[in-house]
Design a protein around this motif. Structure first.
Motif, PDB file in Angstrom:
ATOM      1  N   MET A  71      30.698  46.028  44.609  1.00 14.32           N
ATOM      2  CA  MET A  71      32.030  46.589  44.894  1.00 14.32           C
ATOM      3  C   MET A  71      32.485  46.197  46.296  1.00 14.32           C
ATOM      4  SD  MET A  71      31.573  50.380  43.255  1.00 14.32           S
ATOM      5  CE  MET A  71      33.206  50.979  43.672  1.00 14.32           C
ATOM      6  N   GLU A  72      31.538  46.255  47.215  1.00 17.79           N
ATOM      7  CA  GLU A  72      31.880  45.913  48.597  1.00 17.79           C
ATOM      8  C   GLU A  72      32.369  44.465  48.670  1.00 17.79           C
ATOM      9  OE1 GLU A  72      28.576  46.396  51.221  1.00 17.79           O
ATOM     10  OE2 GLU A  72      29.832  46.129  52.994  1.00 17.79           O
ATOM     11  N   ARG A  73      31.665  43.585  47.977  1.00 16.66           N
ATOM     12  CA  ARG A  73      32.042  42.160  48.029  1.00 16.66           C
ATOM     13  C   ARG A  73      33.374  41.903  47.338  1.00 16.66           C
ATOM     14  NH1 ARG A  73      27.052  38.188  47.182  1.00 16.66           N
ATOM     15  NH2 ARG A  73      28.534  36.745  48.088  1.00 16.66           N
ATOM     16  N   LEU A  74      33.757  42.825  46.432  1.00 16.42           N
ATOM     17  CA  LEU A  74      35.047  42.653  45.747  1.00 16.42           C
ATOM     18  C   LEU A  74      36.177  43.376  46.476  1.00 16.42           C
ATOM     19  CD1 LEU A  74      33.849  42.942  42.035  1.00 16.42           C
ATOM     20  CD2 LEU A  74      34.559  40.873  43.248  1.00 16.42           C
ATOM     21  N   GLY A  75      35.870  43.920  47.650  1.00 23.01           N
ATOM     22  CA  GLY A  75      36.933  44.525  48.458  1.00 23.01           C
ATOM     23  C   GLY A  75      37.303  45.928  48.022  1.00 23.01           C
ATOM     24  N   ARG A 367      45.701  38.529  35.680  1.00 16.71           N
ATOM     25  CA  ARG A 367      46.461  38.282  34.444  1.00 16.71           C
ATOM     26  C   ARG A 367      47.962  38.288  34.698  1.00 16.71           C
ATOM     27  NH1 ARG A 367      42.716  41.379  32.113  1.00 16.71           N
ATOM     28  NH2 ARG A 367      44.015  43.237  32.141  1.00 16.71           N
ATOM     29  N   LEU A 368      48.403  39.201  35.571  1.00 10.84           N
ATOM     30  CA  LEU A 368      49.840  39.292  35.841  1.00 10.84           C
ATOM     31  C   LEU A 368      50.357  38.057  36.589  1.00 10.84           C
ATOM     32  CD1 LEU A 368      50.106  43.101  36.711  1.00 10.84           C
ATOM     33  CD2 LEU A 368      51.037  41.952  34.695  1.00 10.84           C
ATOM     34  N   ARG A 369      49.433  37.336  37.176  1.00  4.47           N
ATOM     35  CA  ARG A 369      49.816  36.065  37.830  1.00  4.47           C
ATOM     36  C   ARG A 369      49.650  34.887  36.871  1.00  4.47           C
ATOM     37  NH1 ARG A 369      46.713  37.366  42.767  1.00  4.47           N
ATOM     38  NH2 ARG A 369      45.284  35.707  42.212  1.00  4.47           N
ATOM     39  N   GLY A 370      49.298  35.193  35.629  1.00  5.67           N
ATOM     40  CA  GLY A 370      49.116  34.134  34.638  1.00  5.67           C
ATOM     41  C   GLY A 370      47.772  33.436  34.743  1.00  5.67           C
ATOM     42  N   GLU A 371      46.846  34.060  35.485  1.00  7.75           N
ATOM     43  CA  GLU A 371      45.516  33.452  35.629  1.00  7.75           C
ATOM     44  C   GLU A 371      44.488  34.313  34.905  1.00  7.75           C
ATOM     45  OE1 GLU A 371      44.927  33.436  39.814  1.00  7.75           O
ATOM     46  OE2 GLU A 371      46.762  32.327  40.204  1.00  7.75           O
ATOM     47  N   SER A 372      43.314  33.734  34.681  1.00 12.94           N
ATOM     48  CA  SER A 372      42.290  34.545  34.022  1.00 12.94           C
ATOM     49  C   SER A 372      41.106  34.730  34.966  1.00 12.94           C
ATOM     50  CB  SER A 372      41.839  33.879  32.729  1.00 12.94           C
ATOM     51  OG  SER A 372      41.213  32.666  33.038  1.00 12.94           O
ATOM     52  N   LEU A 373      40.294  35.704  34.636  1.00  8.24           N
ATOM     53  CA  LEU A 373      39.096  35.989  35.429  1.00  8.24           C
ATOM     54  C   LEU A 373      37.957  36.218  34.444  1.00  8.24           C
ATOM     55  CD1 LEU A 373      38.065  36.597  38.314  1.00  8.24           C
ATOM     56  CD2 LEU A 373      38.742  38.968  37.960  1.00  8.24           C
ATOM     57  N   PRO A 374      36.887  35.408  34.532  1.00  3.35           N
ATOM     58  CA  PRO A 374      35.803  35.648  33.577  1.00  3.35           C
ATOM     59  C   PRO A 374      35.166  37.011  33.821  1.00  3.35           C
ATOM     60  CG  PRO A 374      35.164  33.980  35.215  1.00  3.35           C
ATOM     61  CD  PRO A 374      36.603  34.316  35.471  1.00  3.35           C
ATOM     62  N   GLY A 439      36.195  31.966  41.815  1.00  5.58           N
ATOM     63  CA  GLY A 439      37.019  31.720  42.994  1.00  5.58           C
ATOM     64  C   GLY A 439      37.186  32.982  43.837  1.00  5.58           C
ATOM     65  N   LEU A 440      36.226  33.911  43.731  1.00  3.62           N
ATOM     66  CA  LEU A 440      36.341  35.172  44.473  1.00  3.62           C
ATOM     67  C   LEU A 440      35.392  35.205  45.665  1.00  3.62           C
ATOM     68  CD1 LEU A 440      36.311  37.647  41.452  1.00  3.62           C
ATOM     69  CD2 LEU A 440      38.192  37.391  43.064  1.00  3.62           C
ATOM     70  N   LYS A 441      34.702  34.098  45.887  1.00  3.05           N
ATOM     71  CA  LYS A 441      33.648  34.103  46.898  1.00  3.05           C
ATOM     72  C   LYS A 441      34.222  34.542  48.248  1.00  3.05           C
ATOM     73  CE  LYS A 441      29.685  31.273  48.068  1.00  3.05           C
ATOM     74  NZ  LYS A 441      29.797  31.228  49.521  1.00  3.05           N
ATOM     75  N   ASP A 442      33.514  35.528  48.906  1.00  5.45           N
ATOM     76  CA  ASP A 442      34.033  36.043  50.171  1.00  5.45           C
ATOM     77  C   ASP A 442      33.631  35.155  51.345  1.00  5.45           C
ATOM     78  OD1 ASP A 442      31.580  38.779  50.194  1.00  5.45           O
ATOM     79  OD2 ASP A 442      31.401  36.643  49.766  1.00  5.45           O
TER      80      ASP A 442
END
Ligand code: FAD
Length: 442
Positions: A71-75, A367-374, A439-442
């Motif tokens: 959670m911390e790494r995801l902000g 998703r609202l930006r038209g992108e996906s996240l695995p 593409g979420l790497k901090d």
């Protein structure tokens, strides 16, 4: 600009709002306090901790510790606030609850894309929920009765529950197989069940301990009659010394391979996960205090050294049958555009609820930006928790906290004392790879 309405400014709603707003989504967060409060909420701030001020263990050798790291790494705003308002608590993470709530309230109220509105949303058909891109219901285990009714109408009343009756779960590798044996009633070859046989003296001592054990006092709003189907094990024991032996501990159809005879009583353990690394104690929903559960349930032959992945409880809790009701994006299958987050989905615990809100906000923002996240892999704490909401159980769906039993079993033979570290290491590696891939790497 995309717009999302969130109902409920608790742990899930707050982390969801934070993720969405940071992804450039305009958020309106409805919180019914102070106009109206649940039976457990007492303060005016957002993200109120209604009971303990502890977020439990830290470090990767505990599933909840891993969840914190992820959670911390995801902000996570909840994690940020927890560290900012931490109080000493040994190896656990505990907070000053007032400062914790203030920190989050200020952050959300100061965010230019978040509007906090203090009013109850009593129906899914409320005008305020119309015209936006998505609605998130994060109204928690004590959601207001009017909203609960509206949700029930949407999902079907047999798919929304008001009580948790949770039996403890033990890890398989902590069971003593010199005493416990496999098999179900009349089917010794069935390896879905483990059995702990008791002789008469062991049974009677166990019943006496159940009766004398310290119980959690029900809160005023929980003083309702228990359903017959989910009576606490100690309440059954109160009905008579032999009630359990004729009920869930009935030995009929079993032969103890050690003695070749039918035991006096049997405690059955049912498989909890596909890999059979975790087993729940059948019929052992309980209101015994946690330390008492550990002490008393370790009296069961075969469970002397049991490691409890989850302890039992019975409490008021509004939640849906997630595998039936929600799709993989946490959207109501029969009410497109409405999503659930937090404890109401069937996760259990402060951080689990926040993590669920975080994940919904993060994935919805993409998703609202038209992108996906695995999806995060099931080897990670977040992935395992979200996977729980998609896994259809044999019996009634039950809420879960995060624990290693939700993750796939480890490959190869690993000594018991190194297992937690192995789960932790595997989770950290899987999470790092997923961050990279996403593409979420901090
Ligand atoms: P909440 O934090 O409850 O947030 C829901 C919010 O929605 C609340 O602020 C509420 O006022 C608001 N709301 C409800 N209905 C509406 C509506 N119609 N319109 C607008 N706003 C609405 N977990 C632990 O880890 N440790 C504990 O010690 C612990 N103790 C608990 C004690 C009790 C009595 C209960 C009920 C639960 C406890 N839990 C505990 C479990 C759970 O983790 C917490 O309840 C957690 O706060 C759930 O987070 P949430 O965001 O889903 O819901």
């Amino acid at each position: 600009m995309a717009e999302v309405v969130i109902v409920g400014g608790g742990l899930a709603g707050c982390d969801c709002a934070w993720q969405l707003a940071n992804a450039g989504v305009s958020v309106t967060l409805f919180e019914m306090k102070p106009e109206k409060r649940s039976e457990a909420h007492a303060e005016d701030g957002l993200a109120e901790l209604v009971c303990s001020n502890s977020f439990r263990a830290t470090g990767p050798a505990a599933a909840i510790g891993l969840l914190k790291e992820e959670m911390e790494r995801l902000g996570s705003l909840v994690m940020e606030s927890a560290f900012a308002t931490r109080v000493p608590a040994g190896g656990a993470l505990a907070v000053d609850r007032t400062l914790f709530s203030e920190y989050i309230t200020n952050k959300l109220e100061d965010h230019e894309l978040i509007t906090v509105v203090r009013r109850e949303i009593a129906s899914l058909d409320d005008e305020a929920l119309k015209g936006c891109d998505a609605v998130v219901i994060a109204a928690g285990p004590l959601a207001s009765p009017e909203l609960t009714e509206s949700l029930m109408a949407a999902v079907g009343d047999e798919r929304l529950y008001f009580y948790d009756a949770i039996a403890p779960i033990v890890s398989r590798d902590s069971v003593n197989f010199d005493k416990a044996f496999w098999g179900s009633r009349w089917k010794p070859e069935d390896d879905d069940y483990l059995n702990c046989p008791m002789d008469e003296a062991e049974y009677k001592a166990f019943v006496a301990a159940l009766l004398a054990g310290e119980k959690v006092k029900p809160r005023e709003f929980e003083k309702e009659v228990h359903f017959e189907a989910c009576l606490p094990v100690e309440a059954m024991a109160e009905r008579g010394e032999m009630t359990l032996a004729f009920g869930p501990l009935k030995p009929v159809g079993f032969t103890d391979p050690r003695t070749g005879e039918r035991p006096f009583a049997i405690v059955q353990l049912r498989t909890e996960n596909v890999d059979k690394t975790a087993f729940n104690l059948v019929g052992f929903q309980t209101k015994l205090k946690y330390p008492e559960q550990k002490r008393i349930f370790r009296m069961i032959p075969g469970l002397e050294n049991a490691e409890f992945l989850r302890l039992g409880s019975i409490h008021r809790n509004t939640y849906v049958n997630a595998p039936e009701v929600l799709d993989n994006t946490l959207q109501l299958k029969n009410r497109p555009g409405v999503y659930l987050a937090g404890q109401i989905t069937g996760v259990e615990g402060y951080l689990e609820s926040a993590a669920c809100g975080l994940w919904l906000g993060l994935s919805m923002g993409r998703r609202l930006r038209g992108e996906s996240l695995p999806e995060p892999p099931v080897e990670t704490a977040l992935g395992a928790l979200m996977n729980h909401l998609r896994t259809k159980p044999d019996k009634r769906f039950q809420p879960s906290n995060v624990n290693f039993g939700l993750m796939p079993g480890l490959e190869g033979r690993i000594k018991k004392k190194f297992r937690k570290e192995a789960y932790g290491k595997r989770a950290q590696e899987a999470f790092a790879a997923w961050l990279e891939e996403s593409g979420l790497k901090d």
